[in-house]
Design a protein around this motif. Structure first.
Motif, PDB file in Angstrom:
ATOM      1  N   ARG A  79      -9.989  11.231   1.106  1.00  0.00           N
ATOM      2  CA  ARG A  79     -10.748  10.150   1.763  1.00  0.00           C
ATOM      3  C   ARG A  79     -11.831  10.738   2.673  1.00  0.00           C
ATOM      4  O   ARG A  79     -12.921  10.211   2.763  1.00  0.00           O
ATOM      5  CB  ARG A  79      -9.822   9.252   2.569  1.00  0.00           C
ATOM      6  N   GLN A  80     -11.506  11.822   3.350  1.00  0.00           N
ATOM      7  CA  GLN A  80     -12.454  12.451   4.262  1.00  0.00           C
ATOM      8  C   GLN A  80     -13.640  13.054   3.508  1.00  0.00           C
ATOM      9  O   GLN A  80     -14.782  12.870   3.897  1.00  0.00           O
ATOM     10  CB  GLN A  80     -11.760  13.531   5.077  1.00  0.00           C
ATOM     11  N   PHE A  81     -13.381  13.763   2.421  1.00  0.00           N
ATOM     12  CA  PHE A  81     -14.451  14.457   1.701  1.00  0.00           C
ATOM     13  C   PHE A  81     -15.039  13.651   0.562  1.00  0.00           C
ATOM     14  O   PHE A  81     -16.134  13.956   0.090  1.00  0.00           O
ATOM     15  CB  PHE A  81     -13.959  15.812   1.191  1.00  0.00           C
ATOM     16  N   GLY A  82     -14.347  12.668   0.088  1.00  0.00           N
ATOM     17  CA  GLY A  82     -14.858  11.835  -0.993  1.00  0.00           C
ATOM     18  C   GLY A  82     -15.053  12.626  -2.278  1.00  0.00           C
ATOM     19  O   GLY A  82     -14.299  13.546  -2.585  1.00  0.00           O
ATOM     20  N   ALA A  83     -16.099  12.284  -3.015  1.00  0.00           N
ATOM     21  CA  ALA A  83     -16.361  12.902  -4.318  1.00  0.00           C
ATOM     22  C   ALA A  83     -16.574  14.409  -4.212  1.00  0.00           C
ATOM     23  O   ALA A  83     -16.285  15.145  -5.157  1.00  0.00           O
ATOM     24  CB  ALA A  83     -17.572  12.248  -4.966  1.00  0.00           C
ATOM     25  N   LYS A  84     -17.043  14.890  -3.055  1.00  0.00           N
ATOM     26  CA  LYS A  84     -17.273  16.332  -2.884  1.00  0.00           C
ATOM     27  C   LYS A  84     -15.983  17.137  -3.047  1.00  0.00           C
ATOM     28  O   LYS A  84     -16.021  18.317  -3.381  1.00  0.00           O
ATOM     29  CB  LYS A  84     -17.888  16.624  -1.520  1.00  0.00           C
ATOM     30  N   ALA A  85     -14.847  16.505  -2.850  1.00  0.00           N
ATOM     31  CA  ALA A  85     -13.573  17.194  -3.030  1.00  0.00           C
ATOM     32  C   ALA A  85     -13.396  17.654  -4.477  1.00  0.00           C
ATOM     33  O   ALA A  85     -12.661  18.606  -4.747  1.00  0.00           O
ATOM     34  CB  ALA A  85     -12.416  16.283  -2.620  1.00  0.00           C
ATOM     35  N   ALA A 100       0.846  -1.206   0.000  1.00  0.00           N
ATOM     36  CA  ALA A 100       0.000   0.000   0.000  1.00  0.00           C
ATOM     37  C   ALA A 100       0.877   1.249   0.000  1.00  0.00           C
ATOM     38  O   ALA A 100       1.861   1.322   0.731  1.00  0.00           O
ATOM     39  CB  ALA A 100      -0.905   0.001   1.222  1.00  0.00           C
ATOM     40  N   PRO A 101       0.521   2.264  -0.809  1.00  0.00           N
ATOM     41  CA  PRO A 101       1.316   3.502  -0.824  1.00  0.00           C
ATOM     42  C   PRO A 101       1.083   4.312   0.450  1.00  0.00           C
ATOM     43  O   PRO A 101       0.060   4.194   1.107  1.00  0.00           O
ATOM     44  CB  PRO A 101       0.776   4.248  -2.042  1.00  0.00           C
ATOM     45  N   ARG A 102       2.053   5.138   0.795  1.00  0.00           N
ATOM     46  CA  ARG A 102       1.887   6.039   1.946  1.00  0.00           C
ATOM     47  C   ARG A 102       0.792   7.042   1.632  1.00  0.00           C
ATOM     48  O   ARG A 102       0.639   7.494   0.513  1.00  0.00           O
ATOM     49  CB  ARG A 102       3.175   6.789   2.219  1.00  0.00           C
ATOM     50  N   GLU A 103       0.046   7.384   2.664  1.00  0.00           N
ATOM     51  CA  GLU A 103      -1.027   8.366   2.463  1.00  0.00           C
ATOM     52  C   GLU A 103      -0.507   9.766   2.741  1.00  0.00           C
ATOM     53  O   GLU A 103      -0.108  10.084   3.836  1.00  0.00           O
ATOM     54  CB  GLU A 103      -2.200   8.054   3.382  1.00  0.00           C
ATOM     55  N   ILE A 143      -4.311  12.759   0.042  1.00  0.00           N
ATOM     56  CA  ILE A 143      -5.038  11.492   0.019  1.00  0.00           C
ATOM     57  C   ILE A 143      -5.962  11.401   1.233  1.00  0.00           C
ATOM     58  O   ILE A 143      -7.126  11.017   1.114  1.00  0.00           O
ATOM     59  CB  ILE A 143      -4.063  10.293  -0.011  1.00  0.00           C
ATOM     60  N   ALA A 144      -5.451  11.775   2.397  1.00  0.00           N
ATOM     61  CA  ALA A 144      -6.273  11.744   3.607  1.00  0.00           C
ATOM     62  C   ALA A 144      -7.449  12.715   3.484  1.00  0.00           C
ATOM     63  O   ALA A 144      -8.579  12.386   3.869  1.00  0.00           O
ATOM     64  CB  ALA A 144      -5.429  12.090   4.835  1.00  0.00           C
ATOM     65  N   GLY A 163      -7.363  13.486 -11.300  1.00  0.00           N
ATOM     66  CA  GLY A 163      -6.593  12.251 -11.480  1.00  0.00           C
ATOM     67  C   GLY A 163      -6.474  11.453 -10.195  1.00  0.00           C
ATOM     68  O   GLY A 163      -6.605  10.225 -10.193  1.00  0.00           O
ATOM     69  N   VAL A 164      -6.250  12.149  -9.091  1.00  0.00           N
ATOM     70  CA  VAL A 164      -6.142  11.465  -7.796  1.00  0.00           C
ATOM     71  C   VAL A 164      -7.489  10.866  -7.406  1.00  0.00           C
ATOM     72  O   VAL A 164      -7.549   9.770  -6.834  1.00  0.00           O
ATOM     73  CB  VAL A 164      -5.604  12.426  -6.711  1.00  0.00           C
ATOM     74  N   ALA A 165      -8.586  11.544  -7.738  1.00  0.00           N
ATOM     75  CA  ALA A 165      -9.920  10.991  -7.451  1.00  0.00           C
ATOM     76  C   ALA A 165     -10.116   9.668  -8.190  1.00  0.00           C
ATOM     77  O   ALA A 165     -10.665   8.712  -7.639  1.00  0.00           O
ATOM     78  CB  ALA A 165     -11.005  11.990  -7.845  1.00  0.00           C
ATOM     79  N   GLY A 166      -9.655   9.612  -9.443  1.00  0.00           N
ATOM     80  CA  GLY A 166      -9.723   8.349 -10.183  1.00  0.00           C
ATOM     81  C   GLY A 166      -8.794   7.300  -9.595  1.00  0.00           C
ATOM     82  O   GLY A 166      -9.147   6.130  -9.468  1.00  0.00           O
TER      83      GLY A 166
END
Length: 161
Positions: free
Chosen positions: A99-105, A88-91, A95-96, A120-123
């Motif tokens: 993960r907290q906001f999800g698609a709303k980000a 697993a890559p480091r977060e 990334i954190a 790109g990061v969302a994908g």
């Protein structure tokens, strides 16, 4: 080489092609290429004030589709990375935060410098596709609307003067 560049520039000349040029420039600017689409939108509207809403909507559509391409590039990159690396890559903080906001980000996809990589990061994180598209569209529409209105206010000329 110069002839090719001149023919490309004449093909993309705003007065000649208008909305299709805005679409292409907005699409390209939403990928990771460093191209700004606001001057094309503003230029078209200054030349054709009656195209205010069509230009904003076409730019939003092109930019959102470019963001979708970037999303899928991130998705594909994540899949390729996972095949090559078995850990697993480091977060990072981004990334954190994602993960907290999800698609709303993806509402922040309008931001300069970070908005396109954000798609790109969302994908890459496999955030839900359609909610990401919805939030990308809202953010990008807001950017074009606000930036165009501000530019028209600053340089009123024939529109809103």
């Amino acid at each position: 080489m110069e002839a090719w560049i001149e023919s490309l520039l004449s093909l993309l000349a705003l007065p000649q092609f208008g909305l299709s040029t805005v679409f292409v420039v907005a699409f390209i600017s939403a990928t990771l290429l460093p191209v700004g689409s606001e001057p094309a939108v503003f230029g078209l509207i200054k030349l054709n004030p009656e195209l205010f809403w069509p230009a904003v909507l076409v730019a939003t559509a092109g930019n959102t589709l470019g963001g979708i391409v970037t999303y899928w590039m991130g998705y594909g990159t994540e899949r390729a990375y996972e095949k090559l690396a078995h850990h697993a890559p480091r977060e990072a903080r981004l990334i954190a935060w994602l993960r907290q906001f999800g698609a709303k980000a993806c509402l922040m996809s309008w931001l300069p410098l970070v908005g396109d990589p954000l798609c790109g990061v969302a994908g890459w994180m496999r955030l839900p596709f359609w909610p990401c598209v919805l939030y990308m569209t809202i953010g990008k529409f807001g950017r074009y609307l606000v930036m165009t209105v501000v530019l028209l206010w600053m340089w009123p000329g024939q529109y809103g003067g």
